[in-house]
Motif scaffolding. Structure first.
Motif, mmCIF file in Angstrom:
data_model
loop_
_atom_site.group_PDB
_atom_site.id
_atom_site.type_symbol
_atom_site.label_atom_id
_atom_site.label_comp_id
_atom_site.label_asym_id
_atom_site.label_seq_id
_atom_site.Cartn_x
_atom_site.Cartn_y
_atom_site.Cartn_z
ATOM 1 N N ARG A 186 -2.645 11.800 16.036
ATOM 2 C CA ARG A 186 -2.588 12.974 15.167
ATOM 3 C C ARG A 186 -1.519 12.841 14.089
ATOM 4 O O ARG A 186 -1.681 13.385 12.990
ATOM 5 N N THR A 187 -0.413 12.139 14.391
ATOM 6 C CA THR A 187 0.617 11.978 13.365
ATOM 7 C C THR A 187 0.237 10.869 12.380
ATOM 8 O O THR A 187 0.475 10.990 11.177
ATOM 9 N N ARG A 188 -0.352 9.789 12.886
ATOM 10 C CA ARG A 188 -0.781 8.724 11.969
ATOM 11 C C ARG A 188 -1.842 9.241 11.003
ATOM 12 O O ARG A 188 -1.784 8.980 9.793
ATOM 13 N N GLN A 189 -2.813 9.984 11.524
ATOM 14 C CA GLN A 189 -3.843 10.546 10.648
ATOM 15 C C GLN A 189 -3.252 11.561 9.674
ATOM 16 O O GLN A 189 -3.683 11.657 8.521
ATOM 17 N N SER A 190 -2.268 12.316 10.139
ATOM 18 C CA SER A 190 -1.649 13.322 9.272
ATOM 19 C C SER A 190 -0.959 12.676 8.079
ATOM 20 O O SER A 190 -1.125 13.102 6.934
ATOM 21 N N VAL A 191 -0.170 11.631 8.344
ATOM 22 C CA VAL A 191 0.544 11.005 7.237
ATOM 23 C C VAL A 191 -0.420 10.275 6.313
ATOM 24 O O VAL A 191 -0.209 10.195 5.094
ATOM 25 N N GLN A 192 -1.518 9.738 6.857
ATOM 26 C CA GLN A 192 -2.534 9.132 6.000
ATOM 27 C C GLN A 192 -3.164 10.192 5.093
ATOM 28 O O GLN A 192 -3.428 9.929 3.907
ATOM 29 N N SER A 193 -3.374 11.386 5.618
ATOM 30 C CA SER A 193 -3.936 12.476 4.817
ATOM 31 C C SER A 193 -2.956 12.896 3.735
ATOM 32 O O SER A 193 -3.342 13.138 2.584
ATOM 33 N N LEU A 194 -1.682 12.978 4.087
ATOM 34 C CA LEU A 194 -0.641 13.321 3.106
ATOM 35 C C LEU A 194 -0.597 12.295 1.983
ATOM 36 O O LEU A 194 -0.539 12.638 0.794
ATOM 37 N N LEU A 195 -0.652 11.018 2.353
ATOM 38 C CA LEU A 195 -0.574 9.954 1.344
ATOM 39 C C LEU A 195 -1.801 9.925 0.446
ATOM 40 O O LEU A 195 -1.716 9.466 -0.702
ATOM 41 N N SER A 196 -2.933 10.419 0.943
ATOM 42 C CA SER A 196 -4.153 10.375 0.146
ATOM 43 C C SER A 196 -4.057 11.243 -1.099
ATOM 44 O O SER A 196 -4.789 11.014 -2.073
ATOM 45 N N THR A 197 -3.171 12.226 -1.097
ATOM 46 C CA THR A 197 -2.984 13.075 -2.280
ATOM 47 C C THR A 197 -1.627 12.840 -2.943
ATOM 48 O O THR A 197 -1.479 13.062 -4.140
ATOM 49 N N LEU A 198 -0.635 12.418 -2.166
ATOM 50 C CA LEU A 198 0.649 12.063 -2.783
ATOM 51 C C LEU A 198 0.469 10.854 -3.690
ATOM 52 O O LEU A 198 0.951 10.833 -4.826
ATOM 53 N N TYR A 199 -0.240 9.857 -3.170
ATOM 54 C CA TYR A 199 -0.586 8.684 -3.967
ATOM 55 C C TYR A 199 -2.045 8.331 -3.710
ATOM 56 O O TYR A 199 -2.352 7.546 -2.811
ATOM 57 N N PRO A 200 -2.959 8.951 -4.477
ATOM 58 C CA PRO A 200 -4.394 8.687 -4.304
ATOM 59 C C PRO A 200 -4.714 7.200 -4.506
ATOM 60 O O PRO A 200 -3.907 6.451 -5.074
ATOM 61 N N PRO A 201 -5.864 6.748 -4.036
ATOM 62 C CA PRO A 201 -6.210 5.316 -4.111
ATOM 63 C C PRO A 201 -6.068 4.697 -5.497
ATOM 64 O O PRO A 201 -5.656 3.544 -5.623
ATOM 65 N N GLU A 202 -6.388 5.467 -6.533
ATOM 66 C CA GLU A 202 -6.317 4.899 -7.882
ATOM 67 C C GLU A 202 -4.883 4.660 -8.353
ATOM 68 O O GLU A 202 -4.656 4.019 -9.384
ATOM 69 N N THR A 203 -3.888 5.176 -7.601
ATOM 70 C CA THR A 203 -2.484 4.977 -7.981
ATOM 71 C C THR A 203 -1.829 3.862 -7.173
ATOM 72 O O THR A 203 -0.628 3.649 -7.274
ATOM 73 N N ARG A 204 -2.607 3.155 -6.369
ATOM 74 C CA ARG A 204 -2.060 2.098 -5.519
ATOM 75 C C ARG A 204 -2.673 0.748 -5.887
ATOM 76 O O ARG A 204 -3.828 0.662 -6.265
ATOM 77 N N GLU A 205 -1.875 -0.281 -5.720
ATOM 78 C CA GLU A 205 -2.374 -1.633 -5.895
ATOM 79 C C GLU A 205 -2.304 -2.428 -4.601
ATOM 80 O O GLU A 205 -2.703 -3.592 -4.561
ATOM 81 N N SER A 206 -1.794 -1.806 -3.559
ATOM 82 C CA SER A 206 -1.679 -2.486 -2.272
ATOM 83 C C SER A 206 -1.721 -1.448 -1.161
ATOM 84 O O SER A 206 -1.697 -0.236 -1.421
ATOM 85 N N LEU A 207 -1.796 -1.921 0.063
ATOM 86 C CA LEU A 207 -1.749 -1.022 1.214
ATOM 87 C C LEU A 207 -0.365 -0.390 1.320
ATOM 88 O O LEU A 207 0.641 -0.990 0.945
ATOM 89 N N ILE A 208 -0.326 0.826 1.843
ATOM 90 C CA ILE A 208 0.944 1.502 2.071
ATOM 91 C C ILE A 208 1.339 1.286 3.527
ATOM 92 O O ILE A 208 0.631 1.734 4.435
ATOM 93 N N PRO A 209 2.436 0.608 3.789
ATOM 94 C CA PRO A 209 2.847 0.390 5.181
ATOM 95 C C PRO A 209 3.358 1.677 5.826
ATOM 96 O O PRO A 209 4.107 2.433 5.199
ATOM 97 N N ILE A 210 2.929 1.948 7.038
ATOM 98 C CA ILE A 210 3.412 3.085 7.819
ATOM 99 C C ILE A 210 4.188 2.524 9.002
ATOM 100 O O ILE A 210 3.612 1.882 9.877
ATOM 101 N N HIS A 211 5.488 2.754 9.006
ATOM 102 C CA HIS A 211 6.347 2.205 10.047
ATOM 103 C C HIS A 211 6.344 3.117 11.271
ATOM 104 O O HIS A 211 6.222 4.329 11.144
#
Length: 454
Positions: free
Chosen positions: A190-215
């Motif tokens: 639930r936390t991994r999915q939550s932060v992935q959801s947050l990142l999807s709008t904080l930095y949408p796919p078109e604003t990324r050139e690489s994967l975002i590492p989640i530590h």
């Protein structure tokens, strides 16, 4: 919550026309119709005016907007965001026959495997799906699973963060850069999915050139929530606090509510779950517009919320609990701030995806906790800014879009900012070193008796 309101509205539609149209009724016969508006007023003020804490779970724009006054004499240097996961299924069960709901989850965690440096393509992704009715919960969900509503909540949080720090303040770049942003999550679906959801709008796919590492950390060393595996002393200390007279007196005051809950759930008094478990179940149901268990009503739910919030406030007000549960994580947050003071260059935006206990214990340690259980998708923003006049560093806390002033801030403090050195002085005693924490967390074989189940 709101069912009494809908009932009142329906009654109003049924009876109000007879008050407006001529009628041959005599006054005594019409008296019930004339008194109806007064009854409606009582119902509405009784259930809407009280605004029980459970309604906080239904706020759709939680932390999507910020009611914050900016200080023109400050320059933002570091932002650390601590977020609770979004709406989920319950993690506790009620005694039979009260857990008969079927929960349907439309989404599950998607993952993929790739070699270092290679892109993960959609064709290589897999999705974990739970077999229907083969889990503890009826339906297609497991206990504590993030729901589609929870995903939407975190997307709104991410959007709010982008509007503030990218669009309005220009603090973050428009495109993602790993040297600017650090992401960490506890190792729960639930936390991994939550932060992935947050990142999807904080930095949408078109604003990324690489994967975002989640530590993340292994569960046995995780310090973002009270962890009995990492610190066996925690459950012992909790038992000790639960035998103190103040706690026992509170439980005695709640005996009437406990009997009422047993009656409404149709269970024996000894089978009534702890308050935090009841709170978890009713909030999950209210958040997803599901029926309350048994014959519970809004008033019983409100009292359960109050009692659960009292208990979490009581627990995390204890200095020893603060040291052994959240002290080391608080130390990490403050270390990043002092690194700025020393001129070290690192990420300027750090996101930590955690739980309700992460936020409540952190806010308690900072002496700004308001005593209400953190709703789903709540966020704590720690903004570190530098005063232009003397280059001094100042910290403020923004909780769900509102500034929480430190109670120890000097009278000269503005806009919620407090000099960093004062904050450090006030909380330094809560931050153990590694050797000290290892010693403090050793189980002591406490002889304290376990209190009666509340």
């Amino acid at each position: 919550l709101g069912r009494p309101m809908r009932k009142a509205t329906m009654l109003s539609r049924m009876h109000t026309p007879s008050l407006l149209n001529p009628s041959p009724f005599t006054l005594p016969k019409r008296l019930p119709y004339l008194l109806l508006p007064l009854g409606l007023f009582f119902v509405i003020t009784r259930f809407v005016g009280s605004r029980p804490p459970v309604e906080a779970y239904l706020r759709e724009d939680l932390a999507a907007e910020f009611h914050v006054e900016e200080d023109p004499h400050m320059d933002l240097r570091l932002v650390q965001v601590v977020v609770r996961h979004g709406d989920r299924t319950p993690i506790h069960l009620l005694p039979p026959p009260n857990d008969n709901l079927s929960w349907e989850c439309e989404t599950e965690e998607t993952s993929g495997v790739s070699l270092p440096g290679a892109r993960v393509r959609p064709q290589s992704l897999t999705q974990m799906v739970f077999v229907r009715d083969q889990q503890t919960l009826r339906g297609s969900c497991h206990l504590g699973q993030l729901t589609s509503m929870g995903i939407q909540q975190l997307m709104r949080v991410g959007l709010g963060l982008r509007r503030r720090y990218v669009d309005q303040l220009g603090f973050l770049p428009k495109k993602f850069h790993s040297h600017d942003v650090f992401i960490r999550s506890t190792d729960y679906s639930r936390t991994r999915q939550s932060v992935q959801s947050l990142l999807s709008t904080l930095y949408p796919p078109e604003t990324r050139e690489s994967l975002i590492p989640i530590h993340t950390h292994e569960a046995k060393v995780e310090n973002m929530y009270p962890n009995p595996v990492r610190c066996p002393r925690f459950p012992e200390r909790r038992k000790e606090l639960y035998t103190r007279q103040r706690y026992l007196d509170k439980q005695k005051d709640m005996e009437g509510l406990k009997r009422e809950v047993a009656r409404r759930l149709q269970v024996e008094l000894a089978d009534v779950p702890p308050w935090d478990a009841l709170y978890d179940v009713v909030h999950a149901r209210v958040a997803h517009d599901r029926p309350l268990p048994g014959s519970m009503d809004d008033e019983v739910v409100r009292r359960i919320c109050d009692q659960a919030s009292w208990e979490i406030t009581y627990l995390y007000a204890d200095t020893q609990i603060q040291r052994i549960t959240i002290g080391s994580f608080l130390g990490e947050l403050l270390q990043h701030m002092t690194d700025i003071e020393k001129g070290h260059r690192g990420e300027i935006f750090r996101v930590y995806q955690g739980h309700d206990t992460t936020l409540s214990s952190l806010l308690s340690a900072l002496q700004v906790f308001d005593g209400t259980w953190p709703p789903y998708a709540s966020s704590v923003l720690l903004e570190l800014a530098q005063k232009r006049r003397d280059a001094s560093l100042h910290l403020r806390v923004i909780y769900n879009g509102h500034v929480l002033p430190f109670p120890f801030s000097p009278s000269s403090a503005t806009n919620g900012y407090c000099p960093l050195h004062i904050v450090l002085e006030r909380v330094r005693h809560l931050i153990p070193n590694d050797a000290g924490l290892q010693e403090e967390c050793q189980a002591r074989g406490s002889s304290a008796q376990k209190p009666n189940q509340p």
